[in-house]
Design a protein around this motif. Structure first.
Motif, mmCIF file in Angstrom:
data_model
loop_
_atom_site.group_PDB
_atom_site.id
_atom_site.type_symbol
_atom_site.label_atom_id
_atom_site.label_comp_id
_atom_site.label_asym_id
_atom_site.label_seq_id
_atom_site.Cartn_x
_atom_site.Cartn_y
_atom_site.Cartn_z
ATOM 1 N N ALA A 116 66.727 -12.908 20.470
ATOM 2 C CA ALA A 116 66.239 -11.529 20.405
ATOM 3 C C ALA A 116 64.749 -11.501 20.061
ATOM 4 C CB ALA A 116 67.041 -10.741 19.365
ATOM 5 N N LEU A 165 65.399 -3.807 17.344
ATOM 6 C CA LEU A 165 65.978 -5.126 17.131
ATOM 7 C C LEU A 165 67.070 -5.059 16.063
ATOM 8 C CD1 LEU A 165 62.797 -7.406 16.966
ATOM 9 C CD2 LEU A 165 64.579 -7.525 18.720
ATOM 10 N N MET A 212 62.829 -12.497 23.059
ATOM 11 C CA MET A 212 62.727 -11.388 24.010
ATOM 12 C C MET A 212 61.611 -10.441 23.593
ATOM 13 S SD MET A 212 66.678 -10.522 25.049
ATOM 14 C CE MET A 212 66.196 -9.288 26.276
ATOM 15 N N ARG A 213 61.492 -10.181 22.292
ATOM 16 C CA ARG A 213 60.407 -9.317 21.824
ATOM 17 C C ARG A 213 59.052 -9.958 22.095
ATOM 18 N NH1 ARG A 213 56.579 -7.209 20.934
ATOM 19 N NH2 ARG A 213 56.043 -5.439 19.578
ATOM 20 N N VAL A 226 68.141 -4.673 21.254
ATOM 21 C CA VAL A 226 68.470 -6.090 21.378
ATOM 22 C C VAL A 226 68.975 -6.599 20.036
ATOM 23 C CG1 VAL A 226 67.616 -8.377 21.985
ATOM 24 C CG2 VAL A 226 66.674 -6.356 23.128
ATOM 25 N N CYS A 229 63.864 -2.100 13.191
ATOM 26 C CA CYS A 229 64.671 -3.322 13.149
ATOM 27 C C CYS A 229 65.688 -3.231 12.021
ATOM 28 C CB CYS A 229 63.769 -4.536 12.941
ATOM 29 S SG CYS A 229 64.675 -6.100 12.909
ATOM 30 N N GLU A 244 58.620 -1.530 16.571
ATOM 31 C CA GLU A 244 59.942 -0.966 16.817
ATOM 32 C C GLU A 244 60.828 -1.115 15.583
ATOM 33 O OE1 GLU A 244 57.921 -2.102 20.465
ATOM 34 O OE2 GLU A 244 58.531 -3.300 18.744
ATOM 35 N N GLN A 285 64.954 -0.382 29.044
ATOM 36 C CA GLN A 285 64.727 -0.537 27.614
ATOM 37 C C GLN A 285 66.072 -0.587 26.915
ATOM 38 O OE1 GLN A 285 62.404 2.464 25.415
ATOM 39 N NE2 GLN A 285 60.981 0.809 24.904
ATOM 40 N N THR A 324 55.578 -6.119 15.247
ATOM 41 C CA THR A 324 56.643 -5.357 15.891
ATOM 42 C C THR A 324 56.767 -3.973 15.264
ATOM 43 O OG1 THR A 324 57.869 -7.353 16.517
ATOM 44 C CG2 THR A 324 59.123 -5.294 16.359
ATOM 45 N N VAL A 341 62.255 -3.993 24.714
ATOM 46 C CA VAL A 341 62.899 -3.893 23.408
ATOM 47 C C VAL A 341 62.656 -2.519 22.778
ATOM 48 C CG1 VAL A 341 63.057 -4.894 21.099
ATOM 49 C CG2 VAL A 341 62.702 -6.383 23.093
ATOM 50 N N ARG A 342 63.728 -1.762 22.645
ATOM 51 C CA ARG A 342 63.641 -0.463 21.968
ATOM 52 C C ARG A 342 63.747 -0.616 20.456
ATOM 53 N NH1 ARG A 342 68.156 4.353 22.126
ATOM 54 N NH2 ARG A 342 66.906 5.940 21.049
#
Length: 266
Positions: free
Chosen positions: A102, A116, A105-106, A92, A209, A207, A89, A205, A113-114
């Protein structure tokens, strides 16, 4: 600097900082290479992070594969590289085309992806006009080489006042563009002509960012960054004053401060 296979492509990259540090991968834009991240790499490693800075296929020291390189190809290359490094992880981050990679990749490798970091980029698909321009520019690069292109875009990559006011930065950016293999750059442009719509995946998403933009970016202006920020459920927006499309180069201290503050909350 190490050559390493990622998705069957022998990528060159820097792997710096403590191996036990939280890993961050930094993805350069077009038509640059991993050295553009030198100010960020120094700041992050000093703060205890492990930084992976690759040369994308067709750029820097990584091999040129003529034809077409989709954003999905770049994302899979990097996922393969991270797998071989044993990194499960990672934060990115990417600028411009690197930001699109990036996002890809997500989309394709969400478990990797931890968080962004999206700098001076857009989630919108290419319009018909933009697709045509990408393809025409690809042909131009192959026919003319990188020199004329570099001269024509330097005052858009950097804010015009930084081209004259920061001659060393302008020279470094111009040198990176000139050193890029035209076939590699053209392949990426052909792939970007098929850029998908990343808004649906970003809206899902969860996560954290960080959205970064130069206040005077003409390619992806502040309004585009604000749209990204509004779309993402958990995001922070940092507008870097006195900067254009490459705020990490133009105003590295301000960029690094925003980046480190964001990473500290993870």
């Amino acid at each position: 600097m190490n050559p390493q296979f990622g998705n069957g492509v022998n990528l060159f990259f820097d792997d710096l900082g403590p191996r036990g540090g939280a890993p961050v991968i930094l993805i350069h834009g077009h038509p640059f290479n991993r050295t553009m991240w030198a100010p960020q790499t120094a700041a992050l490693t000093s703060a205890g992070y492990r930084v992976i800075a690759p040369d994308l296929r067709g750029y820097g020291e990584s091999p040129v594969l003529p034809g077409k390189a989709l954003l999905a190809d770049f994302a899979d290359d990097l996922a393969g590289l991270l797998a071989r490094l044993g990194i499960e992880q990672v934060v990115v981050g990417g600028v411009s085309m690197g930001g699109q990679i990036a996002m890809e990749m997500r989309l394709r490798h969400p478990g990797l992806v931890r968080a962004l970091v999206l700098s001076d980029t857009t989630a919108f698909p290419e319009t018909a006009e933009a697709r045509k321009a990408r393809l025409e520019t690809a042909d131009r690069l192959v026919a003319e080489g990188m020199g004329p292109y570099a001269e024509s875009v330097i005052d858009k990559m950097l804010a015009p006042y930084n081209v004259t006011g920061m001659p060393e930065a302008a020279a470094r950016v111009t040198a990176m563009m000139r050193a890029t293999d035209p076939q590699g750059a053209a392949a990426a442009l052909r792939g970007r002509a098929e850029c998908p719509d990343y808004r649906p995946v970003l809206a899902r998403t969860a996560e954290p960012c960080l959205v970064v933009v130069g206040a005077d970016d003409v390619y992806t202006p502040v309004a585009a960054a604000e749209a990204l920020h509004a779309l993402l459920p958990d995001s922070v927006l940092a507008v870097i004053e006195r900067a254009g499309h490459l705020p990490g180069v133009e105003q590295p201290e301000a960029f690094n401060r925003a980046l480190l503050e964001f990473l500290a909350r993870l």
